[in-house]
Motif scaffolding. Structure first.
Motif, PDB file in Angstrom:
ATOM      1  N   VAL A   1       0.859  -1.184   0.000  1.00 29.29           N
ATOM      2  CA  VAL A   1       0.000   0.000   0.000  1.00 29.29           C
ATOM      3  C   VAL A   1       0.886   1.221   0.000  1.00 29.29           C
ATOM      4  CG1 VAL A   1      -1.707   1.291   1.353  1.00 29.29           C
ATOM      5  CG2 VAL A   1      -1.789  -1.190   1.279  1.00 29.29           C
ATOM      6  N   SER A   2       0.427   2.254  -0.647  1.00 34.02           N
ATOM      7  CA  SER A   2       1.198   3.494  -0.575  1.00 34.02           C
ATOM      8  C   SER A   2       0.294   4.586  -0.004  1.00 34.02           C
ATOM      9  CB  SER A   2       1.674   3.898  -1.963  1.00 34.02           C
ATOM     10  OG  SER A   2       0.565   4.186  -2.770  1.00 34.02           O
ATOM     11  N   SER A   3       0.890   5.490   0.743  1.00 33.81           N
ATOM     12  CA  SER A   3       0.132   6.625   1.269  1.00 33.81           C
ATOM     13  C   SER A   3       1.005   7.858   1.220  1.00 33.81           C
ATOM     14  CB  SER A   3      -0.311   6.373   2.704  1.00 33.81           C
ATOM     15  OG  SER A   3       0.809   6.166   3.523  1.00 33.81           O
TER      16      SER A   3
ATOM     17  N   GLY B   1       1.905  12.010   2.476  1.00 34.82           N
ATOM     18  CA  GLY B   1       1.862  12.900   3.639  1.00 34.82           C
ATOM     19  C   GLY B   1       0.673  13.840   3.591  1.00 34.82           C
TER      20      GLY B   1
END
Lengths: 433, 567
Positions: free
Chosen positions: B123-125, B127
């Protein structure tokens, strides 16, 4: 030791017989087919059984800590949860539990006339001690309420943070009122509104059964709703867990930030790596913190004032005040009927003056208690807001030490965990030396 | 040979588990709905309050020899109870089935979870998401804080069921009761608190003044007056006044309660400010209309001259003053009232109308409240509202309630008219206020809000009596009305040939109302409003009788009578 196991088991299974023998007064023998109604509270147990409960609790806590922190075995934790539901839930009928013991402790602190049993103190203290040492291992698989919710999780949905944060404030309110009402001898609301007690006892008030059903259905899709959004004892353990010496970790060694575990936690307790934010964000956080620190005393003072103003309302939870209020309403003609409470009072030898005086004493205690509740709730509100203005840097995926319930579901998501197990398996197959 | 490959086996378990999950979920849902419906029915079903049964029971009460009716009641009662307990059994059964359904559902869902487990995905998130999320969270938390505070305020404002008990009672009168002796004797006009209620007495209901039946003693009163007797322990106090060449003579008398002997006579005044001459008041209230007030140490009296005196029980003066004479049409008639150590005086005359509290020990003014009212001849009473005492005073254009300890006005109801001579009455949380020209009002004691209003058969000078759920009103033209206190509904009415100036009194289990000819109409306190006795004194009466123990002290125009069982 092996020779003692059989007698020990025999003794254990015969304990109901022993307990039954304590009931020396036989029940009336009706000639009709009348059957006695079931007890609404668990029957009393012999003292040795209470000691056994403490022993089982301590053993379960030790096992949970071992499986969660040392052995990192999700399977062990799951089977321990099954045992907890069976023993602490269905067999002991959910009473006495560490969550409810919070009230006993509060009452003992503020009412010198109440003598709290040592076993109850231990039931309250043991999970706190283990939490201080190993994190919330009690919540993961020992608490019967947590365990039954753990077994119900089906497809946990992620609750958005902006919804979860206000809900996570509810335990603050619940704990405050539970302590207030227990300390004043008014009510044990944690026990009264335990949603799973009806399930453990196969019966109960319809409202409680309905509440339990709602929690069960919700629990299929929102993991551990009671633990996350209501449990007052969990709130205490979350504070203690932040000071814990050791804690469950996702990875057995270093985090490689593969992100595979990011959605592993059903209670959303995994904290992602955070880089130091831009200066603009830090500046904003500092401004917010400054404003919050400036207005916090006012907010806390207002909370105390509101709490004080409501002391009469809260005091109505005490049966003496409720009786006195009802009696006054009846005497003044504002209401016509009598309640069971007022009728009982009228049939007693107590005078209205004595009732008034007793109620006045309770109300005066509530003045202090309600003010403290207001101050505490307002203070916690400010603390929660302040926490949202902090941005602590993190260089890996770690469980939130306060929110993580040590269920071990995240272990299987970590490739480092798999590598460690594979390495351990190879070592077993190919012993060195 | 394996019948199933691994993938087929997994698929089989998954399909089976899904099937079980759906079936058990629907099963649980249906059972839940049935349980709720059954529970609602159970809550509303009351075998003992069955309407049909109630009708049959009423019929049976009037025809108890009807065996068929009796059998019908038994059958219907049995059916009603069976239905109730059957519903309970159904609910219990549904509960057990529900538990089974939930167990199957949980097991199925766990099986689905196990066999449909997929490998985790990266998963990427960013800022920016975090910043927005924190902002939303802060807003949501702030809204929660506001909601909690608002809910608390709503509770604070709307909560009416909790009585405030100030343990150290910093303000207000606090929860007070009349001293036990005050409640035992007859310390003022219309008895304890001036309410006309003395349900613990045991007076006779029959006497004859002319023949002497049940007349314990009869003593001539030296000077006349319309004031009523006041009783404390073995003393009966009375006032009288008259005029002679020297002006007005005001006197206080003490009679022995057992023998009727005149123990002493105390002359009162004149005090500085007292008028040398008074208008002729013989056709009005007279010169000694206000009733005295007594406690265990003092007896106080006030006269038409405005002279106010406090004596001890030996008749020696303690203090005296003139409260400020104001000429009025009929002469001052408002009686005195003692509340704890305060002497309450209502003096509604002219432009200097007031109600005041004087220190019993020395006459010092504790408080004085000016009133912008017309002349009135009614007397103050004490009423209760939850945990406080009220001093209720009637006049035109308003009746008002005051704090008897401070004189602070608590509320007023501006709906009175004319020449007000009737005093208020109080029972429970209700106060009844009457005036001759306009209405009978029932108001809430705590707020003065009007509960109901009547317009017929209004009294002239007799004050209403309120007790339990009844109000009794006697008029100067002979009509006596009983009204339900809670609703204002008239529950009884009687007409008599002579009118009433004296006020009705509840003593024991009877209501006593004495007409101007001296005939006392005795009604039962409850039930049908029909007189059960009409004893006659044989002398005209305008004063209200006093009740102490098993005796009645009744003042006629000439004599003071003591009535009781005398064999």
């Amino acid at each position: 030791m092996g020779r003692l196991i059989f007698p020990l088991l025999l003794f254990l299974f015969l304990s109901p017989v022993v307990a039954g023998a304590i009931d020396r007064v036989p029940s009336p023998d009706f000639e009709s087919d009348y059957s006695f109604p079931g007890l609404q509270v668990p029957p009393p147990v012999p003292p040795w059984h209470e000691i056994l409960d403490v022993g089982v609790l301590a053993s379960a806590l030790a096992l949970s800590a071992f499986f969660a922190v040392k052995a990192r075995k999700r399977t062990g934790l799951a089977w321990l949860a099954v045992f907890s539901v069976a023993y602490f839930g269905f067999y002991r009928k959910g009473c006495i539990c560490p969550i409810g013991s919070t009230q006993n402790v509060a009452l003992a602190i503020f009412d010198s006339g109440y003598v709290i049993p040592v076993t109850v103190v231990l039931i309250f203290v043991l999970p706190v001690v283990f939490t201080l040492l190993f994190g919330r291992t009690f919540c993961g698989s020992v608490c019967p309420l947590g365990a039954i919710q753990e077994l119900l999780i089906f497809k946990p949905l992620k609750v958005p943070k902006w919804i979860a944060a206000p809900l996570e404030f509810l335990p603050v309110l619940y704990l405050s009122f539970a302590v207030l009402f227990a300390a004043t001898g008014s009510n044990f609301i944690i026990c009264r509104f335990d949603p799973f007690v009806g399930i453990f006892r196969f019966g109960g008030r319809f409202g409680i059964l309905l509440l339990g059903g709602l929690f069960i259905v919700t629990g299929f899709f929102v993991a551990r709703p009671y633990c996350r959004f209501f449990c007052p004892y969990g709130l205490i353990l979350s504070w203690v867990s932040r000071l814990s010496r050791r804690h469950v970790t996702i990875t057995p060694d270093e985090c490689i930030q593969c992100t595979l575990c990011e959605n592993a936690c059903p209670v959303d307790a995994i904290r992602k790596p955070v880089e130091r934010g831009p200066d603009s964000e830090s500046g904003g956080n500092r401004r917010r913190m400054t404003i919050l620190l400036a207005i916090a005393p006012l907010v806390i003072a207002l909370g105390g004032l509101l709490g004080y103003a409501l002391h009469n309302v809260f005091a109505g939870m005490h049966p003496t005040v409720a009786t006195a209020s009802r009696f006054a309403l009846e005497e003044s003609g504002a209401v016509e009927d009598m309640t069971l409470r007022s009728e009982t009072f009228r049939a007693s030898t107590a005078t209205p003056e004595e009732l008034r005086e007793a109620a006045a004493i309770v109300v005066s205690r509530y003045k202090t208690g309600s003010t403290l509740v207001g101050l505490f709730v307002a203070m916690m509100f400010c603390v929660r807001l302040a926490a949202l203005s902090r941005r602590a840097a993190r260089d890996g995926y770690i469980p939130d030490s306060g929110a993580c319930v040590s269920c071990g579901r995240c272990f299987s998501y970590c490739p480092r965990e798999h590598a460690a197990r594979a390495g351990a398996a190879r070592e077993l197959k190919e012993p060195t030396g | 040979m394996n019948v199933f490959k691994l993938e087929d086996k997994t698929g089989f378990f998954l399909r089976t588990a899904r099937g079980f999950a759906w079936v058990s979920a629907v099963f649980c849902l249906i059972l839940s709905v049935l349980a709720i419906a059954n529970y609602v029915q159970l809550r509303t079903a009351r075998p003992l309050d069955n309407d049909s049964l109630a009708v049959l029971r009423n019929m049976y009460a009037q025809d108890q020899d009807n065996e068929r009716l009796k059998e019908q009641i038994r059958v219907l009662d049995l059916l009603s109870r069976k239905a109730y307990f059957t519903k309970r059994w159904q609910l219990k059964t549904i509960g057990y089935l529900l538990i089974g359904g939930v167990v199957v559902l949980t097991g199925s869902l766990r099986t689905i979870a196990v066999f449909s487990k997929q490998l985790p995905k990266p998963v990427s998130s960013t800022g920016e998401d975090m910043i927005a999320t924190r902002h939303r969270t802060r807003v949501a938390l702030s809204f929660l804080g506001i909601a909690v505070a608002a809910t608390a305020l709503v509770f604070l404002i709307t909560s009416t069921t909790i009585i405030a008990y100030d343990y150290n009672g910093p303000t207000g009168v606090g929860w007070t009761t009349l001293p036990a002796e005050t409640a035992l004797y007859w310390p003022s006009f219309r008895g304890p608190g001036s309410t006309g209620v003395a349900s613990d007495r045991n007076p006779p209901v029959d006497w004859d003044g002319e023949s002497g039946r049940n007349v314990v003693w009869k003593t001539k009163v030296p000077l006349s007056g319309l004031s009523s007797p006041v009783v404390w322990d073995s003393a009966v106090f009375l006032t009288g006044a008259g005029t002679d060449a020297g002006g007005v003579r005001n006197e206080v008398y003490r009679f022995d309660a057992d023998s009727g002997e005149l123990v002493w006579t105390a002359s009162v005044g004149p005090f500085p400010g007292s008028p040398a001459q008074l208008p002729d008041l013989d056709t009005g209230a007279g010169y000694a209309a206000p009733t005295a007030a007594a406690d265990d140490t003092y007896v106080c009296a006030i006269f038409a001259t405005g002279d106010l005196v406090c004596l001890d029980h030996r008749g020696d003066p303690v203090w005296g003053m003139n409260v400020g004479y104001v000429e009025d049409l009929y002469g001052h008639a408002s009686s005195l009232l003692i509340f704890e150590s305060t002497l309450i005086v209502q003096y509604d005359h002219g432009e200097s109308a007031f109600v005041a509290g004087y220190d019993l020990r020395n006459g010092a003014v504790k408080w004085k409240t000016e009133r912008n009212v017309y002349d009135s001849w009614s007397s103050p009473i004490l009423a209760r509202s939850f945990d406080t005492w009220l001093l209720v005073v009637n006049a035109a254009p308003f009746a008002a309630a005051y704090n008897p300890a401070t004189g602070e006005e608590l509320w007023r109801v501006e709906k009175t008219l004319g020449e007000v001579a009737s005093s208020p009455a109080s029972a429970g949380d209700r106060i009844v206020i009457v005036n001759q020209l306009l209405n009978i009002l029932c108001v809430e004691a705590g707020s003065g809000n009007i509960v109901w209003e009547l317009y017929d058969d209004l009294p002239d000078s007799s004050s209403p009596l309120a007790y339990a759920n009844r109000v009794v009103i006697a008029t100067a033209f002979g009509v006596v009305t009983a009204v339900e206190l809670s609703s204002g509904e008239i529950v009884g009415k009687q007409e008599f040939p002579d009118g009433f100036y004296a006020s009705p009194v509840l003593a024991g289990e009877h209501v006593f109302i004495t007409d101007r000819r001296g005939v006392t109409r005795v009604f039962p306190a409850g039930g049908a409003f029909v007189p059960i006795a009409s004893p006659s004194l044989g002398e005209a009466v305008d004063a209200t009788p006093a009740f102490a123990g098993d005796r009645i002290y009744l003042r006629g125009h000439e004599n003071l009578y003591c009535l009781g069982e005398n064999g």
